[in-house]
Structures are given as C-alpha cells and as structure tokens.
Design an enzyme around this catalytic site. Structure first.
Site, short mmCIF file in Angstrom:
data_model
loop_
_atom_site.label_atom_id
_atom_site.label_comp_id
_atom_site.label_asym_id
_atom_site.label_seq_id
_atom_site.Cartn_x
_atom_site.Cartn_y
_atom_site.Cartn_z
N ASN A 62 -4.28 -11.22 8.31
CA ASN A 62 -5.61 -10.26 8.79
C ASN A 62 -6.21 -10.81 7.82
O ASN A 62 -6.32 -12.32 7.37
CB ASN A 62 -5.40 -9.04 7.43
CG ASN A 62 -4.57 -8.88 6.48
OD1 ASN A 62 -5.51 -9.43 5.71
ND2 ASN A 62 -2.98 -9.44 6.02
N ASP A 106 1.00 -4.54 7.33
CA ASP A 106 2.24 -2.94 7.82
C ASP A 106 3.25 -3.43 8.87
O ASP A 106 4.00 -2.14 8.14
CB ASP A 106 1.06 -2.02 7.85
CG ASP A 106 -0.23 -1.68 6.53
OD1 ASP A 106 0.41 -1.89 5.62
OD2 ASP A 106 -1.29 -1.35 7.36
N LYS A 134 9.87 -21.73 19.57
CA LYS A 134 8.65 -21.74 19.95
C LYS A 134 8.49 -21.06 21.65
O LYS A 134 9.16 -20.92 22.59
CB LYS A 134 7.89 -22.38 20.99
CG LYS A 134 6.32 -22.40 20.93
CD LYS A 134 5.84 -23.75 21.20
CE LYS A 134 4.47 -23.14 22.03
NZ LYS A 134 3.78 -24.31 22.36
N LYS A 191 -4.19 7.79 -1.27
CA LYS A 191 -3.77 6.98 -1.50
C LYS A 191 -2.93 7.48 -2.71
O LYS A 191 -1.83 6.63 -3.23
CB LYS A 191 -4.22 5.88 -1.08
CG LYS A 191 -4.61 4.93 0.58
CD LYS A 191 -4.67 4.06 0.16
CE LYS A 191 -5.07 3.62 1.96
NZ LYS A 191 -5.27 3.35 2.77
N LYS A 241 0.84 7.38 -3.11
CA LYS A 241 1.49 6.30 -3.83
C LYS A 241 1.93 5.93 -5.46
O LYS A 241 2.29 4.87 -6.11
CB LYS A 241 0.05 4.82 -3.11
CG LYS A 241 0.67 4.60 -1.92
CD LYS A 241 -0.25 3.46 -1.53
CE LYS A 241 -0.62 2.79 -0.69
NZ LYS A 241 -0.32 1.69 0.22
N1 CTP Z 1 0.19 -1.87 -0.52
C1 CTP Z 1 1.43 -3.16 0.19
N2 CTP Z 1 2.45 -3.17 0.79
C2 CTP Z 1 2.41 -2.57 1.87
C3 CTP Z 1 0.48 -2.16 2.48
C4 CTP Z 1 0.13 -2.10 1.33
O1 CTP Z 1 1.68 -3.06 -1.39
N3 CTP Z 1 3.22 -2.85 2.67
C5 CTP Z 1 -0.61 -2.01 -0.92
C6 CTP Z 1 -1.65 -2.73 -0.62
O2 CTP Z 1 -2.20 -3.84 -1.93
C7 CTP Z 1 -2.80 -2.43 -1.49
C8 CTP Z 1 -3.30 -0.52 -0.97
O3 CTP Z 1 -1.53 -1.05 -1.25
O4 CTP Z 1 -3.29 -2.37 -2.90
C9 CTP Z 1 -2.97 0.36 -0.21
O5 CTP Z 1 -3.32 -0.48 0.81
P1 CTP Z 1 -3.94 -0.08 2.47
O6 CTP Z 1 -3.64 -1.30 3.19
O7 CTP Z 1 -5.49 0.20 2.04
O8 CTP Z 1 -3.22 0.67 2.36
P2 CTP Z 1 -2.02 0.94 3.89
O9 CTP Z 1 -0.57 1.90 2.59
O10 CTP Z 1 -1.26 -0.25 4.57
O11 CTP Z 1 -2.75 2.61 4.51
P3 CTP Z 1 -3.37 2.47 5.78
O12 CTP Z 1 -3.03 0.92 6.26
O13 CTP Z 1 -2.83 3.39 6.13
O14 CTP Z 1 -4.64 2.79 5.72
#
Ligand code: CTP
Length: 412
Positions: A211, A280, A290, A338, A342
């Site tokens: 990303n 995610d 490959k 969140k 969380k």
């Molecule tokens: N995070 C994490 N591990 C993951 C995904 C997210 O530790 N697998 C943490 C990120 O570092 C951040 C927080 O969770 O501090 C939120 O990340 P974000 O990408 O905004 O949210 P998601 O939980 O991934 O939810 P969404 O993608 O649905 O917004």
C-alpha cells in the site's frame, strides 16, 4: 536542533554564557546574537569560543567571527529560517518594548520579526523597571502573541535593590526551552513499541501486494518519543527513511513477520503505538516459482491477515494502546467504532483523501479519539508536530486512567 540566543545589555549578560553551555550539553546547536548594549557587558569572543559559531552583533556592521568578517545585512532572514527557537536572555526592558511594538532597528529586533519559530524571553532588570506598567503591558502583549515569558526571580539586584528582576535560574530557562521544543524527558521510564510503514504480501518471488504508506507518521512518533526519553522499538515495514537516533529498528516485510516482532516485544512495553498500514489480506498461497503469464483472466484468493493491534489489545493490562485509522469516509463514526472494537485507548484518525493529509505527505490533519470520550481535532500540522500532540495526549490519558484505577481501588 538549533537555538538562537539573543543577549541584550544587562548585568546578567554574563549568565548567558552558562546558558550556552547548558543548552549545548542538551544536544542543541547554539548561535548567539548580541545587541550593542550587551557588548558593553561581555565580549562576543566569549560566546564565539563557547558556541563554536560566529556571533552576530549588528545589522549593518561586520559581524564578529573570531577571524572571518561576514556582512550580515540580510543574514537575519537566514538565521530566522534556520532557528528552531529564539531565546532572549537576559531581556532588557528596552528589548521587550521593541519586540512589543515591532521595531526593527538592529539584528535581534529584525530577527524577532522575521522568525516563525517559538520565542522565549527571560527578562532581567531593576525591580521598578520590571513593575512599571509600561513593561508589564509589553509583557502582556508579548504573552498574548504566544511569546513564552520566564519570569524574573526575586532577590538582591545588581542596582542594590531587592525585589523581582533577577534573571530566572538557568535550569528554569533550560526547562522552558525543553518544554517548548518538546525535548523534556517526560517519557523517561517508558518502553514504547511502535509499528510503522506498509507490509508487503508476496504473490510469488517477484510480485507482491502493498500500500501507499511511507512510514513518515510512525517514524515521527518514534523520533519524538525517543527525544522525550522513551526506550523505543520500531517494528517497520519496508520504507525509505532513516532510523531516528536513539531508536532500535526491527525490519519486517509481511504482516505475519510484523505480528511476530510485536508479540516478542510487547511484554516489555508500557505503551504500544500501531501506526503501520498492515495489509488486511494476503494471497492464500505464495507461489515459489514466478507465475507465468497466460491469456486467461486471473483470480487470486486472499485470506485475512491477523489484526496485530486487536490481538495486542486483548491482554493489555496497564499498557496504553494507540491505533491509527486511515479513512476515506465517515471518519468520526469509523474511528469511534475502531476505538471500541479494537479495545484501544486512543485512535488517531485521518481522512487520507484530504489535501495535506495521509500518505507520503509531510503534513497531516488528524483527530484524536480518546477512551475517556475526548475528541481533539488538530489543524494541519507537520507530522513531527502531530507526533508531539499524540504523545501529549498519551500522557494526559495515562494520568486520567491511573487516576481512575486508583479511585476504583480505594472505593473497593
Ligand atoms: N492494524 C493492525 N493489523 C492489521 C490491520 C490493522 O495492527 N492487520 C492496525 C493499524 O496499524 C491501525 C489500526 O489497526 O493502527 C487500524 O487500521 P485500519 O487499516 O485503519 O483499519 P482496519 O482495522 O484495517 O479496518 P478497515 O480496513 O476496515 O478500515
């Protein structure tokens, strides 16, 4: 960081020499600007020798550099731009009046107008001069403009009188500098774990999913926390940034590696800040060879990665957990969700589509959502300023939560 000390003409001018030394010991680069009056009390040579920098004296005269003479007519702009802070110690009644009225008839007054850095003044003068309504009005005017005033001490004054007017203690002045530049050691004793940057999830030996995270926000927090005295471990995905000094960095690539690094270091940490943009999903299978191109459409199955933050927050005890929320819509609702889902203590939310916020910018626009219900919307700030505000909020929250635990304990 670079501090410019303005020395003005008072008996206390000699005390500025000790200030130069103390601030250097704190790791600051110090540059000295002297007014004409100051040079009646102490020579530029003292400051040049102590600071190792040329001492600037007058706007149009040659400046003193222990050998080389440099024209300084436009140098006030350069000094204004390179200073992180302007400290005037001692500050006479005259310089306070000039600052308050915006006069610009010498180097220091011109520098004061030209700088956008924070300004601290430490006045020193006769007690009647200090108490005079003119001086007090000037002080109030400067304070209202955001200048920090380190009030003079009471005591025996050089003029033979007793009262307020002595230059404040060196330690008090240094503390004001540290507080303003956020170099106070208020995170001493804390062990902080920070995740930063993106993760890369491999499809095959040459391709991966990632990303747009640059890691800048997490690195800014790591740098600020280390400066403020925390022992910092930075678990970082692949980024193009230098490790901040005093920070221990652990390089990882994938979400799974990041999770392992976090699990290993979590027990010893008192604060954990999850600034990483963790993928995610990852490919359900990583090919060892490959993948070859063919003409058919390609479908890849993805599986979810572990939520590192949520897992860490499950067994947090007294550890403070900070998460980030990168949103493209409904920032407030999503961030609050969140925070609860969380089990975090603080969520730093930003709309990554806003101008001047999000990926790869040096600025950010965030709102801090705290567990005690406070929402703090910050203006557009540099990422290092945002980092300081996050740390300030962490400390505030730590105080609130400790207080709650203690009153709960005493109620039981
Ligand atoms: N995070 C994490 N591990 C993951 C995904 C997210 O530790 N697998 C943490 C990120 O570092 C951040 C927080 O969770 O501090 C939120 O990340 P974000 O990408 O905004 O949210 P998601 O939980 O991934 O939810 P969404 O993608 O649905 O917004």
């Amino acid at each position: 960081m670079r501090i410019t000390i303005g020395v003005t003409g008072g008996v206390a001018a000699y005390k500025a020499a000790e200030l130069v030394r103390l601030l250097q010991q704190d790791g600051f680069t110090v540059e000295v600007v002297m007014t004409r009056g100051a040079r009646e009390f102490i020579t530029p040579l003292t400051f040049a020798a102590l600071s190792g920098q040329k001492v600037i004296t007058d706007l149009f005269e040659k400046s003193f550099s222990g050998g080389a003479n440099v024209e300084s007519a436009i140098e006030h702009i350069a000094v204004a731009q390179r200073s992180d802070l302007l400290l005037v110690a001692p500050a006479t009644a005259d310089i306070l009046a000039k600052f308050a009225r915006g006069m610009a008839d010498d180097f220091l007054t011109t520098l004061y107008l030209a700088t956008t850095a924070p300004v601290i003044v430490a006045p020193a003068m006769n007690v009647n001069m200090w108490n005079h309504p003119a001086t007090q009005e000037n002080i109030e005017m400067l304070r209202a403009r955001g200048v920090k005033i380190v009030n003079p001490d009471e005591g025996y004054l050089a003029c033979g009188m007793t009262g307020a007017g002595r230059l404040a203690g060196q330690q008090e002045i240094v503390a004001a500098v540290r507080q303003t530049l956020h170099t106070q050691k208020d995170f001493e004793g804390e062990t902080m774990l920070i995740t930063a940057g993106p993760t890369c999830e491999d499809l095959d030996p040459v391709r991966y999913l990632t990303n747009r995270s640059s890691g800048k926000m997490g690195y800014a927090v790591a740098e600020a926390a280390a400066r403020r005295g925390a022992k910092v471990s930075l678990v970082s995905g692949p980024v193009n940034l230098e490790t901040p000094s005093g920070v221990e960095r652990f390089a990882v690539r994938t979400a799974e590696e990041m999770r392992h690094a976090v699990v290993d270091r979590l027990p010893e940490s008192t604060i954990a800040i999850f600034a990483a943009a963790v993928a995610d999903y990852r490919p359900a299978e990583t090919q060892t060879k490959k993948m070859k191109r063919n003409r058919e459409p390609l479908t890849i199955r993805f599986e979810p990665t572990p939520d590192i933050l949520a897992e860490a927050a499950q067994t947090k005890g007294e550890r403070l957990i900070v998460g980030f929320a990168a949103e493209t819509e409904l920032v407030v609702e999503n961030a609050r969700k969140k925070l609860a889902a969380k089990n975090a203590d603080l969520i730093v939310a930003n709309d990554v589509t806003a101008e001047g916020a999000g990926f790869d910018h040096d600025t950010n626009i965030v709102t801090l959502f705290s567990r005690d219900g406070r929402d703090l919307a910050l203006p557009k700030l540099s990422k290092s300023a945002v980092a300081q505000r996050i740390l300030d909020e962490v400390l505030r929250l730590r105080g609130v939560l400790r207080h709650k635990t203690e009153s709960h304990r005493s109620a039981v």
